[in-house]
Design an enzyme around this catalytic site. Structure first.
Site, PDB file in Angstrom:
ATOM      1  N   CYS A 110       0.885  -1.167   0.000  1.00  0.00           N
ATOM      2  CA  CYS A 110       0.000   0.000   0.000  1.00  0.00           C
ATOM      3  C   CYS A 110       0.918   1.211   0.000  1.00  0.00           C
ATOM      4  CB  CYS A 110      -0.920   0.019   1.216  1.00  0.00           C
ATOM      5  SG  CYS A 110      -1.968   1.500   1.256  1.00  0.00           S
ATOM      6  N   CYS A 113      -0.598   4.333   2.436  1.00  0.00           N
ATOM      7  CA  CYS A 113      -0.688   4.200   3.904  1.00  0.00           C
ATOM      8  C   CYS A 113      -0.422   2.752   4.287  1.00  0.00           C
ATOM      9  CB  CYS A 113      -2.029   4.695   4.407  1.00  0.00           C
ATOM     10  SG  CYS A 113      -3.449   4.000   3.544  1.00  0.00           S
ATOM     11  N   SER A 114      -1.452   2.028   4.714  1.00  0.00           N
ATOM     12  CA  SER A 114      -1.242   0.629   5.114  1.00  0.00           C
ATOM     13  C   SER A 114      -2.523  -0.181   4.927  1.00  0.00           C
ATOM     14  CB  SER A 114      -0.779   0.548   6.570  1.00  0.00           C
ATOM     15  OG  SER A 114      -1.725   1.172   7.432  1.00  0.00           O
ATOM     16  N   CYS A 115      -3.229   0.046   3.807  1.00  0.00           N
ATOM     17  CA  CYS A 115      -4.454  -0.699   3.536  1.00  0.00           C
ATOM     18  C   CYS A 115      -4.137  -2.193   3.508  1.00  0.00           C
ATOM     19  CB  CYS A 115      -5.064  -0.249   2.211  1.00  0.00           C
ATOM     20  SG  CYS A 115      -5.584   1.480   2.222  1.00  0.00           S
TER      21      CYS A 115
END
Length: 205
Positions: A110, A113-115
């Protein structure tokens, strides 16, 4: 810049620079104001770290390995296929499954961000959220894979999939050799979290 503050009394200046310390500081503040119940927070963390973790995803992969009809359904519409197994919810609303083959190795990142597909893989590991991984996975995926211990033949293509707020990806790793006759539970035990991100391989039996 509007967000630059030299005033030591500004609230932002009270937050530690280390991410873990910032999280702890925010948690302490929210608890002290009565906005968060520590017991409820612990229960949520336990659910995703231990009771869900990557176990759900491992079940999905093992079923895909052993059930051709489910595999086809998973590749066609992963959201519906995993929902039919009871795996759905926040951070897993729109799933796409990508399959590793002798010719293609898939890897998920991702970049913004940190999906991450929480209902299948639990809480994302720290390295998945790091700036280094998010940048390097796109620029030099083979080198990143090598650092995870995954060395691919030059003729194997590497495809990097960028998760977003709308779409989460699940990598179906290649089934290990010498696993014929193993049931789903035994196969699931061979599926690692990293293999479902594409930064690892399934374990040998």
């Amino acid at each position: 810049m509007p967000h630059d503050h030299s005033d030591p009394e500004h609230p932002h200046s009270l937050l530690p620079s280390d991410p873990a310390l910032r999280v702890k500081a925010l948690e302490t503040l929210l608890v002290s104001k009565g906005l968060v119940d520590p017991a409820a927070l612990d229960a949520i963390i336990d659910t995703y770290e231990n009771r869900i973790g990557p176990r759900n995803g491992a079940h999905v992969v093992a079923k895909a390995w052993s059930d051709p009809e489910f595999r086809a359904a998973l590749l066609k519409d992963a959201t519906a296929a995993v929902s039919a197994l009871g795996y759905y919810g926040r951070q897993g609303e729109h799933m796409v499954a990508v399959e590793n083959t002798p010719d293609v190795h898939n890897m998920v990142v991702c970049t913004l961000c940190s999906c991450y597909p929480w209902p299948l893989l639990g809480i994302p590991p720290g390295w998945y959220k790091s700036d280094a991984y998010r940048a390097r996975a796109v620029r030099e995926p083979r080198r990143v894979l090598a650092e995870f211990g995954v060395t691919l033949d030059p003729d194997i293509a590497v495809r990097v999939w960028d998760s977003t707020a709308e779409v989460r990806y699940l990598v179906i790793p290649r089934r290990p050799e010498d696993t014929e006759g193993m049931d789903e539970a035994a196969l699931a035990a061979l599926v690692t979290r990293d293999s479902m991100i594409g930064c690892g391989l399934a374990s040998a039996p």
